[in-house]
Design an enzyme around this catalytic site. Structure first.
Site, PDB file in Angstrom:
ATOM      1  N   THR A   1      27.488  -5.320   0.069  1.00  0.00           N
ATOM      2  CA  THR A   1      28.467  -5.024  -0.991  1.00  0.00           C
ATOM      3  C   THR A   1      29.756  -5.802  -0.744  1.00  0.00           C
ATOM      4  O   THR A   1      30.343  -6.375  -1.667  1.00  0.00           O
ATOM      5  CB  THR A   1      28.749  -3.505  -1.024  1.00  0.00           C
ATOM      6  OG1 THR A   1      27.486  -2.830  -1.096  1.00  0.00           O
ATOM      7  CG2 THR A   1      29.598  -3.124  -2.226  1.00  0.00           C
TER       8      THR A   1
ATOM      9  N   CYS B   1       9.066  -1.415  -1.236  1.00  0.00           N
ATOM     10  CA  CYS B   1      10.250  -0.850  -0.572  1.00  0.00           C
ATOM     11  C   CYS B   1       9.989  -0.526   0.890  1.00  0.00           C
ATOM     12  O   CYS B   1      10.648  -1.048   1.782  1.00  0.00           O
ATOM     13  CB  CYS B   1      10.661   0.433  -1.298  1.00  0.00           C
ATOM     14  SG  CYS B   1      10.729   0.212  -3.074  1.00  0.00           S
TER      15      CYS B   1
ATOM     16  N   LYS C   1      20.178   4.200   2.296  1.00  0.00           N
ATOM     17  CA  LYS C   1      18.965   3.799   1.573  1.00  0.00           C
ATOM     18  C   LYS C   1      17.912   3.235   2.543  1.00  0.00           C
ATOM     19  O   LYS C   1      16.729   3.582   2.490  1.00  0.00           O
ATOM     20  CB  LYS C   1      19.336   2.752   0.522  1.00  0.00           C
ATOM     21  CG  LYS C   1      18.175   2.026  -0.099  1.00  0.00           C
ATOM     22  CD  LYS C   1      17.373   2.921  -0.996  1.00  0.00           C
ATOM     23  CE  LYS C   1      16.069   2.286  -1.356  1.00  0.00           C
ATOM     24  NZ  LYS C   1      15.379   2.895  -2.445  1.00  0.00           N
TER      25      LYS C   1
ATOM     26  N   PHE D   1      -1.458   0.219  -4.816  1.00  0.00           N
ATOM     27  CA  PHE D   1      -0.755   0.362  -3.534  1.00  0.00           C
ATOM     28  C   PHE D   1      -0.603   1.816  -3.121  1.00  0.00           C
ATOM     29  O   PHE D   1      -0.300   2.124  -1.972  1.00  0.00           O
ATOM     30  CB  PHE D   1       0.568  -0.421  -3.523  1.00  0.00           C
ATOM     31  CG  PHE D   1       1.795   0.301  -4.006  1.00  0.00           C
ATOM     32  CD1 PHE D   1       2.491   1.169  -3.172  1.00  0.00           C
ATOM     33  CD2 PHE D   1       2.274   0.097  -5.288  1.00  0.00           C
ATOM     34  CE1 PHE D   1       3.639   1.821  -3.610  1.00  0.00           C
ATOM     35  CE2 PHE D   1       3.419   0.741  -5.730  1.00  0.00           C
ATOM     36  CZ  PHE D   1       4.100   1.613  -4.888  1.00  0.00           C
TER      37      PHE D   1
HETATM   38  N1  SAJ Z   1       1.618   6.264   2.312  1.00  0.00           N
HETATM   39  C1  SAJ Z   1       0.711   6.605   3.314  1.00  0.00           C
HETATM   40  N2  SAJ Z   1       0.701   7.881   3.787  1.00  0.00           N
HETATM   41  C2  SAJ Z   1       1.548   8.836   3.303  1.00  0.00           C
HETATM   42  C3  SAJ Z   1       2.478   8.484   2.290  1.00  0.00           C
HETATM   43  C4  SAJ Z   1       2.493   7.187   1.807  1.00  0.00           C
HETATM   44  O1  SAJ Z   1      -0.073   5.774   3.782  1.00  0.00           O
HETATM   45  O2  SAJ Z   1       1.460   9.970   3.767  1.00  0.00           O
HETATM   46  C5  SAJ Z   1       1.629   4.880   1.773  1.00  0.00           C
HETATM   47  C6  SAJ Z   1       1.279   4.796   0.282  1.00  0.00           C
HETATM   48  O3  SAJ Z   1      -0.110   4.806   0.087  1.00  0.00           O
HETATM   49  C7  SAJ Z   1       1.931   3.495  -0.096  1.00  0.00           C
HETATM   50  C8  SAJ Z   1       3.177   3.432   0.807  1.00  0.00           C
HETATM   51  O4  SAJ Z   1       2.951   4.382   1.836  1.00  0.00           O
HETATM   52  O5  SAJ Z   1       1.098   2.388   0.211  1.00  0.00           O
HETATM   53  C9  SAJ Z   1       4.483   3.769   0.097  1.00  0.00           C
HETATM   54  O6  SAJ Z   1       4.306   4.858  -0.821  1.00  0.00           O
HETATM   55  P1  SAJ Z   1       5.374   6.030  -0.984  1.00  0.00           P
HETATM   56  O7  SAJ Z   1       4.877   6.971  -2.004  1.00  0.00           O
HETATM   57  O8  SAJ Z   1       5.705   6.598   0.336  1.00  0.00           O
HETATM   58  O9  SAJ Z   1       6.724   5.301  -1.455  1.00  0.00           O
HETATM   59  P2  SAJ Z   1       7.129   4.250  -2.634  1.00  0.00           P
HETATM   60  O10 SAJ Z   1       7.150   2.871  -2.050  1.00  0.00           O
HETATM   61  O11 SAJ Z   1       6.358   4.454  -3.878  1.00  0.00           O
HETATM   62  O12 SAJ Z   1       8.658   4.741  -2.923  1.00  0.00           O
HETATM   63  C10 SAJ Z   1       9.578   4.827  -1.832  1.00  0.00           C
HETATM   64  C11 SAJ Z   1      10.269   6.221  -1.884  1.00  0.00           C
HETATM   65  N3  SAJ Z   1      11.011   6.443  -0.650  1.00  0.00           N
HETATM   66  C12 SAJ Z   1      10.846   7.586   0.078  1.00  0.00           C
HETATM   67  O13 SAJ Z   1      10.066   8.449  -0.211  1.00  0.00           O
HETATM   68  C13 SAJ Z   1      11.726   7.718   1.282  1.00  0.00           C
HETATM   69  C14 SAJ Z   1      11.194   6.282  -3.100  1.00  0.00           C
HETATM   70  O14 SAJ Z   1      11.926   7.500  -3.113  1.00  0.00           O
HETATM   71  C15 SAJ Z   1      12.163   5.090  -3.066  1.00  0.00           C
HETATM   72  O15 SAJ Z   1      13.049   5.106  -4.184  1.00  0.00           O
HETATM   73  C16 SAJ Z   1      11.333   3.823  -3.138  1.00  0.00           C
HETATM   74  O16 SAJ Z   1      10.521   3.774  -1.955  1.00  0.00           O
HETATM   75  C17 SAJ Z   1      12.294   2.643  -3.207  1.00  0.00           C
HETATM   76  O17 SAJ Z   1      12.473   2.108  -4.315  1.00  0.00           O
HETATM   77  O18 SAJ Z   1      12.913   2.315  -2.192  1.00  0.00           O
END
Ligand code: SAJ
Length: 430
Positions: free
Chosen positions: A134, A274, A220, A338
């Site tokens: 920032t 992310c 973040k 994904f």
């Molecule tokens: N995953 C696993 N095991 C789990 C949970 C997730 O293997 O128990 C994998 C998923 O299959 C996927 C990856 O992790 O491949 C990410 O999925 P996710 O649902 O954890 O997260 P994203 O990438 O869809 O969104 C994340 C979120 N961050 C958190 O939960 C801390 C979201 O709130 C953020 O806004 C987003 O990243 C972002 O834009 O940064």
């Protein structure tokens, strides 16, 4: 500190720079609250699509909100920035080959809006960014507009207010989470924070919690690194349990009965835009300190290769059992997205796994992905065929469950005799 929205500060015309997965929903939600929104993007196709009331990305219900906003004349997209009271920057922040954050999109956005900035404007950075981004953006703006004053030199009396306010919405639930989630507001000065709180008060129902810009940037990154480390713990357990002949799914379910244990679920790897990226912004800045965060990245990034090894071993076992050549074994991959129940195949570990398997086993792979109609070129050109679930279950000798989509969870198949199962999500073998 949660701050009450200042009713004296209201924004009638704002600009959102970067109309992707975060910028477009944000622009649409502002427009739905009656604010005039000018969306800016360098992608002419995106601009044209939005102006015709349609969307170029996948997110539930977003098409309706964007359509309504354009029909009512509240949202308009353009290639060139125009004057506005507030500018929100939501452009990509990828990393370079050595995991060095690439701020070139932020720099380009800052240089693009600089000519139309006016005293009294607020500039908010929303892109996930390394600590210090920032301040860097404010420096780029100041260099382009020496006639205006900025918080880094003029403090509370600056002409332009600057803040960092990260998005934290979950893909697939963006419209709800944008409104309901708490918002971290990191102004470069308290007045910058106050202006940003007033801006987000337009639609945010959660609390707007004020801190400084650097803490907001780190917050973040911390949220996503926390999740990455926790998923890595689960993924590492899956490798350990495989070696020790223990069901990791049963183990985690048992351990999670402890009142203070809550282990996440192993999978085929960590995908998306992310969680597999943001922790590197911490590691890159503090490599000697961020040892656990770094190790988690390596654990999660290595999981797809481990899955590929398991499928290769299963193919060899199936060939031995059938008394046929390895090239006569059919493999079915269940899930390409994904994560479960979305159609987003970008940055998906499952796609990478199938792509590599298709090179070793050409013409032998069926992919089942209920959320898409056509395979991405990188799989189609390698001879992978898109199949329905029934056909894959009927004909394949090896079932590789890569993503736990709803149809796979709801219809747990009874394995045919001799079928080899690699279940990366624990829904067909648990
Ligand atoms: N995953 C696993 N095991 C789990 C949970 C997730 O293997 O128990 C994998 C998923 O299959 C996927 C990856 O992790 O491949 C990410 O999925 P996710 O649902 O954890 O997260 P994203 O990438 O869809 O969104 C994340 C979120 N961050 C958190 O939960 C801390 C979201 O709130 C953020 O806004 C987003 O990243 C972002 O834009 O940064």
């Amino acid at each position: 500190m949660a701050v009450a929205h200042d009713p004296g500060l209201s924004f009638k015309r704002i600009s959102v720079v970067g109309l992707g997965y975060i910028g477009l929903p944000t622009a649409a939600v502002f427009a739905s609250r009656g604010v005039e929104v000018i969306g800016v993007d360098v992608n002419a196709h995106a601009v044209e699509t939005i102006n015709s009331g349609r969307i170029h990305i996948v997110e539930p219900d977003l098409d309706m909100v964007v359509h309504a906003a354009t029909v009512e004349g509240k949202l308009r997209a353009t290639l060139t920035p125009e004057p506005a009271e507030a500018f929100l920057i939501a452009v990509p922040t990828p990393f370079k080959n050595d995991h060095e954050p690439d701020l070139s999109y932020i720099e380009a956005a800052a240089r693009a809006i600089a000519p139309v900035l006016e005293a009294g404007n607020l500039v908010v950075l929303e892109s996930t960014s390394p600590v210090g981004a920032t301040e860097q953006m404010a420096a780029w703006l100041a260099a382009a507009r020496p006639d205006l004053t900025f918080p880094q030199t003029a403090g509370e009396d600056s002409d332009i207010r600057v803040a960092y306010c990260p998005e934290r919405v979950l893909p697939g639930h963006v419209l709800r989470e944008l409104v309901e989630n708490d918002r971290v507001i990191g102004g470069m000065t308290p007045r910058c924070s106050q202006a940003a709180c007033a801006l987000y008060g337009t639609f945010v129902q959660g609390a707007c919690v004020v801190t400084n810009a650097r803490t907001a940037e780190m917050c973040k990154l911390t949220e996503n690194a926390f999740r990455d480390v926790n998923i890595a713990f689960a993924n590492e357990l899956s490798l350990i349990c495989d070696k020790l002949d223990i069901s990791v799914w049963e183990l985690i379910a048992l351990a999670n009965r402890h009142p203070r244990v809550n282990i996440l679920q192993p999978g085929a790897g960590v995908g998306g835009h992310c969680i597999a990226v943001d922790p590197w912004f911490i590691v890159n800045r503090t490599p000697d300190e961020a040892r656990l965060i770094h190790a988690a990245r390596l654990v999660n990034d290595s999981k797809p290769q481990w899955v590929i090894g398991k499928v290769e071993a299963a193919v060899a076992a199936a060939a031995r059992r059938k008394g046929c050549a390895v090239s006569d074994v059919r493999i079915a991959a269940f899930g390409l997205a994904f994560k479960p129940d979305i159609d987003d195949l970008r940055e998906s570990p499952a796609v990478g796994i199938v792509e590599q398997l298709a090179t070793s086993f050409p013409g032998q792979i069926l992919a089942v992905e209920p959320n898409i109609d056509a395979l991405p070129a990188r799989l189609a050109t390698r001879g992978v065929a898109l199949a329905d679930m029934a056909e894959a279950l009927r004909t394949a000798d090896v079932w590789a469950l890569l993503v736990d989509h709803k149809p796979f969870r709801e219809a747990v198949p009874t394995p045919r005799a001799g079928v080899e199962i690699i279940d990366t999500r624990g829904i067909w073998s648990a």
